[in-house]
Design an enzyme around this catalytic site. Structure first.
Site, mmCIF file in Angstrom:
data_model
loop_
_atom_site.group_PDB
_atom_site.id
_atom_site.type_symbol
_atom_site.label_atom_id
_atom_site.label_comp_id
_atom_site.label_asym_id
_atom_site.label_seq_id
_atom_site.Cartn_x
_atom_site.Cartn_y
_atom_site.Cartn_z
ATOM 1 N N TYR A 11 5.918 -10.247 -25.313
ATOM 2 C CA TYR A 11 5.541 -8.913 -25.813
ATOM 3 C C TYR A 11 6.705 -8.226 -26.545
ATOM 4 C CZ TYR A 11 4.358 -3.899 -25.340
ATOM 5 O OH TYR A 11 4.138 -2.563 -25.542
ATOM 6 N N SER A 124 16.103 -3.486 -16.606
ATOM 7 C CA SER A 124 14.953 -2.624 -16.372
ATOM 8 C C SER A 124 15.372 -1.382 -15.602
ATOM 9 C CB SER A 124 13.921 -3.403 -15.551
ATOM 10 O OG SER A 124 12.952 -2.540 -15.017
ATOM 11 N N TYR A 148 11.834 -9.298 -8.105
ATOM 12 C CA TYR A 148 12.005 -9.095 -9.553
ATOM 13 C C TYR A 148 13.190 -8.165 -9.815
ATOM 14 C CZ TYR A 148 11.329 -6.988 -14.150
ATOM 15 O OH TYR A 148 11.541 -6.514 -15.426
ATOM 16 N N LYS A 152 17.109 -8.704 -11.747
ATOM 17 C CA LYS A 152 17.749 -7.876 -12.783
ATOM 18 C C LYS A 152 19.116 -7.416 -12.303
ATOM 19 C CE LYS A 152 14.465 -8.138 -15.792
ATOM 20 N NZ LYS A 152 14.627 -9.142 -16.865
ATOM 21 N N ASN A 198 0.397 -3.138 -15.086
ATOM 22 C CA ASN A 198 0.943 -1.907 -15.666
ATOM 23 C C ASN A 198 -0.171 -1.024 -16.207
ATOM 24 O OD1 ASN A 198 3.468 -4.077 -16.567
ATOM 25 N ND2 ASN A 198 3.891 -2.308 -15.296
HETATM 26 P P1 NAD Z 1 6.789 -11.370 -21.580
HETATM 27 O O1 NAD Z 1 6.371 -12.110 -20.365
HETATM 28 O O2 NAD Z 1 5.751 -10.966 -22.563
HETATM 29 O O3 NAD Z 1 7.898 -12.224 -22.365
HETATM 30 C C1 NAD Z 1 8.821 -13.057 -21.694
HETATM 31 C C2 NAD Z 1 8.805 -14.410 -22.382
HETATM 32 O O4 NAD Z 1 9.741 -15.269 -21.718
HETATM 33 C C3 NAD Z 1 7.438 -15.113 -22.316
HETATM 34 O O5 NAD Z 1 7.068 -15.497 -23.626
HETATM 35 C C4 NAD Z 1 7.680 -16.318 -21.418
HETATM 36 O O6 NAD Z 1 6.887 -17.420 -21.792
HETATM 37 C C5 NAD Z 1 9.169 -16.573 -21.634
HETATM 38 N N1 NAD Z 1 9.849 -17.266 -20.522
HETATM 39 C C6 NAD Z 1 9.825 -16.954 -19.209
HETATM 40 N N2 NAD Z 1 10.585 -17.814 -18.512
HETATM 41 C C7 NAD Z 1 11.117 -18.701 -19.406
HETATM 42 C C8 NAD Z 1 11.970 -19.832 -19.299
HETATM 43 N N3 NAD Z 1 12.429 -20.261 -18.121
HETATM 44 N N4 NAD Z 1 12.295 -20.505 -20.434
HETATM 45 C C9 NAD Z 1 11.825 -20.099 -21.644
HETATM 46 N N5 NAD Z 1 11.014 -19.036 -21.798
HETATM 47 C C10 NAD Z 1 10.659 -18.335 -20.690
HETATM 48 O O7 NAD Z 1 7.630 -10.091 -21.098
HETATM 49 P P2 NAD Z 1 8.126 -8.816 -21.905
HETATM 50 O O8 NAD Z 1 7.334 -7.662 -21.465
HETATM 51 O O9 NAD Z 1 8.248 -9.126 -23.333
HETATM 52 O O10 NAD Z 1 9.566 -8.656 -21.253
HETATM 53 C C11 NAD Z 1 10.714 -9.240 -21.821
HETATM 54 C C12 NAD Z 1 11.902 -8.979 -20.895
HETATM 55 O O11 NAD Z 1 12.045 -7.580 -20.685
HETATM 56 C C13 NAD Z 1 11.755 -9.605 -19.504
HETATM 57 O O12 NAD Z 1 13.026 -10.081 -19.088
HETATM 58 C C14 NAD Z 1 11.324 -8.443 -18.653
HETATM 59 O O13 NAD Z 1 11.704 -8.592 -17.299
HETATM 60 C C15 NAD Z 1 12.071 -7.286 -19.297
HETATM 61 N N6 NAD Z 1 11.430 -5.994 -19.053
HETATM 62 C C16 NAD Z 1 10.110 -5.834 -19.363
HETATM 63 C C17 NAD Z 1 9.487 -4.617 -19.081
HETATM 64 C C18 NAD Z 1 8.012 -4.428 -19.374
HETATM 65 O O14 NAD Z 1 7.400 -3.555 -18.771
HETATM 66 N N7 NAD Z 1 7.394 -5.189 -20.271
HETATM 67 C C19 NAD Z 1 10.223 -3.575 -18.518
HETATM 68 C C20 NAD Z 1 11.575 -3.774 -18.238
HETATM 69 C C21 NAD Z 1 12.166 -4.985 -18.509
HETATM 70 C C1 UD1 Z 2 6.431 -1.056 -13.002
HETATM 71 C C2 UD1 Z 2 7.249 -1.937 -12.083
HETATM 72 C C3 UD1 Z 2 8.724 -1.816 -12.451
HETATM 73 C C4 UD1 Z 2 8.938 -2.118 -13.927
HETATM 74 C C5 UD1 Z 2 8.060 -1.168 -14.749
HETATM 75 C C6 UD1 Z 2 8.162 -1.411 -16.237
HETATM 76 C C7 UD1 Z 2 5.940 -1.912 -9.985
HETATM 77 C C8 UD1 Z 2 5.886 -1.462 -8.574
HETATM 78 N N1 UD1 Z 2 7.015 -1.521 -10.695
HETATM 79 O O1 UD1 Z 2 6.803 0.249 -12.756
HETATM 80 O O2 UD1 Z 2 9.487 -2.705 -11.674
HETATM 81 O O3 UD1 Z 2 10.294 -1.930 -14.258
HETATM 82 O O4 UD1 Z 2 6.698 -1.363 -14.362
HETATM 83 O O5 UD1 Z 2 7.591 -2.625 -16.536
HETATM 84 O O6 UD1 Z 2 5.064 -2.627 -10.458
HETATM 85 N N2 UD1 Z 2 -0.708 3.331 -12.289
HETATM 86 C C9 UD1 Z 2 -1.987 3.691 -11.950
HETATM 87 N N3 UD1 Z 2 -2.969 2.742 -12.031
HETATM 88 C C10 UD1 Z 2 -2.729 1.471 -12.446
HETATM 89 C C11 UD1 Z 2 -1.416 1.106 -12.799
HETATM 90 C C12 UD1 Z 2 -0.420 2.061 -12.698
HETATM 91 O O7 UD1 Z 2 -2.232 4.838 -11.574
HETATM 92 O O8 UD1 Z 2 -3.672 0.650 -12.480
HETATM 93 C C13 UD1 Z 2 0.352 4.358 -12.242
HETATM 94 C C14 UD1 Z 2 1.521 4.035 -11.329
HETATM 95 O O9 UD1 Z 2 1.296 4.510 -10.031
HETATM 96 C C15 UD1 Z 2 2.677 4.757 -12.050
HETATM 97 C C16 UD1 Z 2 2.296 4.668 -13.522
HETATM 98 O O10 UD1 Z 2 0.902 4.421 -13.550
HETATM 99 O O11 UD1 Z 2 2.700 6.113 -11.676
HETATM 100 C C17 UD1 Z 2 3.001 3.555 -14.263
HETATM 101 O O12 UD1 Z 2 2.797 2.336 -13.567
HETATM 102 P P1 UD1 Z 2 3.310 0.933 -14.144
HETATM 103 O O13 UD1 Z 2 2.835 0.760 -15.525
HETATM 104 O O14 UD1 Z 2 2.962 -0.118 -13.156
HETATM 105 O O15 UD1 Z 2 4.891 1.114 -14.242
HETATM 106 P P2 UD1 Z 2 5.969 1.512 -13.102
HETATM 107 O O16 UD1 Z 2 5.322 1.936 -11.863
HETATM 108 O O17 UD1 Z 2 6.924 2.449 -13.732
#
Ligand code: NAD
Ligand code: UD1
Length: 339
Positions: A11, A124, A148, A152, A198
Site C-alpha cells: 500500500y 509506527s 507487531y 518496530k 483498520n
Molecule cells: P503492506 O502489507 O501493504 O506492504 C508491505 C509489503 O511488504 C507487502 O507488499 C508484502 O508482500 C511485503 N513483504 C512482507 N514481508 C516481506 C518479506 N519478508 N520479503 C519481501 N517482501 C515482504 O503494508 P503497508 O501498509 O504498505 O505498510 C508498509 C510498512 O509501513 C510496514 O512496515 C508497516 O508495518 C508500516 N506501517 C504501516 C501502517 C499502516 O497502517 N498501513 C502504519 C504504520 C506503519
Molecule cells: C492500529 C494498530 C496500530 C497501528 C495503526 C496504524 C491496533 C490495535 N492498532 O491502530 O498498531 O500502528 O493501526 O496502522 O490494531 N475502529 C472502529 N471500528 C473498526 C476499526 C477501527 O471503531 O472496525 C476505531 C478504533 O477503535 C480507533 C480508530 O477506529 O479508534 C482507528 O482504528 P485503526 O484504523 O485500527 O487504527 P489504530 O487503532 O490507530
C-alpha cells in the site's frame, strides 16, 4: 539516485514508488507478494509511464538479499517490507518476529557488506504505547503492547545501535500515524486481505456493499463525541515524507534520526464516517460496539520536527483521504485482480 524499495508492491510502498519516479529516482521494487498482488505492477507502470524493475524475493533469504544488494548498484533503501496486522501478530508472534526482524537483519547485513548505508525505515506511532502524552513527540519514551509493536521497537533499536557502531550510516526512522487515501487515479490503493482491521478500509467496504455495517468500537472515550480520535495522514503525503527524508539523509551529518509523519490533527471515528458519507453520497450504516481491547482514546502527532528538519508537512485533508479512498474502492470493489 538509485533506490531499492522493499515492500514496494504494498500500500504505502506503491504510492511512494510513483513519487520517487516522478522525482527522477531510479527505483527497484523488492517484494515477496505475501501481502500484495502482482497485478499492482502493470498499474504502477501505466501511472509511471515506464517499466519498473521488480525482484521477487523473500528478504529473510540472506543469500538472495545479499545478491540483490550486491548486484543492484543502489545508493539508498526504503524499507517498507514487513507484516503489519496487530491481531495476527498476537496469534503468530514467531512468524512476525521472524519475518520483520529477520528481513531487516538480512537487508542490513547486505547493505553493510556492499557499502549501501542509507536507509529509511517504516516505523509506527504504535511505539508511543498505551499511555502517550499528546501530541506524541519523537523524544517521548517508547514501548509496545503486542508483537507487531515490539518488532518496530526492536528494529528501531537495531538501527540506532548500527549507527552508533559505524557513523557512516545515514538512517531515517519514520513513525507513521494512520495512513489513509489512495492515488488520485483510483488505480492503486489499500487492499487488505480478509476482514479489514483498520477503520477506513472497513468503512470503504461497507460503502461498496461488501460488509453490512461498521462496528464503532466504543463511544465512551474522553473525546468530543466519545469515539476514538486518530491522526489520519494521506498516503500521498506519507510518500512525500519519504522523499524528503531521503533527501535530508543525503546532506545530513547525523547517523540516525527519527521523525513523525502525521498531520497533527485528530479526527474521531464518527467524523471519518461522515467525511466518507460526503465522499460516497450515501449513509454508512454503523452500530456502536464495545471498545476494542488494547485501544486508547486519542493519538495524534507532534509535527514540528519533520517540518523544521525535513521541510515537509502534510497538505492533504481528511476529506481528500476519504474521497480518494472512495474512488479507489468504487472502481475496484474487490481490490486488485487476483494474480
Ligand atoms: P503492506 O502489507 O501493504 O506492504 C508491505 C509489503 O511488504 C507487502 O507488499 C508484502 O508482500 C511485503 N513483504 C512482507 N514481508 C516481506 C518479506 N519478508 N520479503 C519481501 N517482501 C515482504 O503494508 P503497508 O501498509 O504498505 O505498510 C508498509 C510498512 O509501513 C510496514 O512496515 C508497516 O508495518 C508500516 N506501517 C504501516 C501502517 C499502516 O497502517 N498501513 C502504519 C504504520 C506503519
Ligand atoms: C492500529 C494498530 C496500530 C497501528 C495503526 C496504524 C491496533 C490495535 N492498532 O491502530 O498498531 O500502528 O493501526 O496502522 O490494531 N475502529 C472502529 N471500528 C473498526 C476499526 C477501527 O471503531 O472496525 C476505531 C478504533 O477503535 C480507533 C480508530 O477506529 O479508534 C482507528 O482504528 P485503526 O484504523 O485500527 O487504527 P489504530 O487503532 O490507530
Amino acid at each position: 539516485m538509485r533506490t531499492l524499495v522493499t515492500g514496494g508492491a504494498g500500500y504505502i510502498g506503491s504510492h511512494t514508488v510513483l513519487q520517487l519516479i516522478e522525482a527522477g529516482h531510479e527505483v527497484v521494487i523488492a517484494d515477496n507478494f505475501s501481502n500484495s498482488r502482482r497485478s499492482v505492477l502493470p498499474r504502477l507502470e501505466e501511472l509511471a509511464g515506464q517499466p519498473i524493475p521488480v525482484v521477487e524475493v523473500d528478504l529473510c533469504d540472506v543469500e538472495a538479499t545479499d545478491r540483490l544488494v550486491a548486484e543492484g548498484g543502489f545508493d539508498s533503501v526504503i524499507h517498507f517490507a514487513g507484516l503489519k496486522a496487530v491481531g495476527e501478530s498476537v496469534e503468530q508472534p514467531i512468524r512476525y518476529y521472524d519475518n520483520n526482524i529477520g528481513s531487516t537483519l538480512s537487508l542490513l547485513k547486505a547493505m553493510d557488506r556492499h557499502g549501501v548505508r542509507r536507509i529509511v525505515f517504516s516505523s509506527s506511532a504504535t511505539v508511543y504505547g498505551a499511555t502517550p502524552t499528546l501530541p506524541c513527540t519523537e523524544d517521548a519514551p517508547t514501548s509496545a503492547t503486542n508483537p507487531y509493536g515490539w518488532t518496530k521497537q526492536m528494529i528501531e533499536q537495531i538501527l540506532r545501535d548500527t549507527a552508533v557502531a559505524d557513523d557512516s550510516w545515514r538512517i531515517g526512522i519514520l513513525r507513521y500515524f494512520n495512513p489513509v487515501g489512495a492515488h488520485p487515479s483510483g488505480l492503486i490503493g489499500e487492499d487488505p486481505a480478509g476482514i479489514p482491521n483498520n477503520l477506513l478500509p472497513y468503512i470503504a467496504q461497507v460503502a461498496v456493499g461488501r460488509r453490512e455495517r461498521l462496528a464503532v468500537f466504543g463511544d465512551d472515550y474522553d473525546t468530543p463525541d466519545g469515539t476514538g480520535v486518530r491522526d489520519y495522514i494521506h498516503v500521498d503525503d506519507l510518500a512525500a515524507g519519504h522523499l524528503a527524508a531521503l533527501e535530508h539523509l543525503g546532506a545530513s551529518d547525523t547517523p540516525v534520526d527519527v521523525w513523525n509523519l502525521g498531520t497533527g490533527q485528530g479526527t474521531s471515528v464518527l467524523e471519518l464516517v461522515h467525511s466518507f458519507e460526503r465522499a460516497c453520497g450515501h449513509e454508512i450504516p454503523y452500530a456502536v460496539a464495545p471498545r476494542r481491547a488494547g485501544d486508547i482514546g486519542s493519538v495524534f502527532a507532534a509535527v514540528d520536527k519533520a517540518h523544521a528538519e525535513l521541510g515537509w508537512r502534510a497538505t492533504r485533508s481528511v476529506d481528500e483521504g476519504t474521497a480518494s479512498t472512495w474512488k479507489w474502492q468504487s472502481q475496484n470493489p474487490t481490490g486488485f485482480p487476483e494474480d
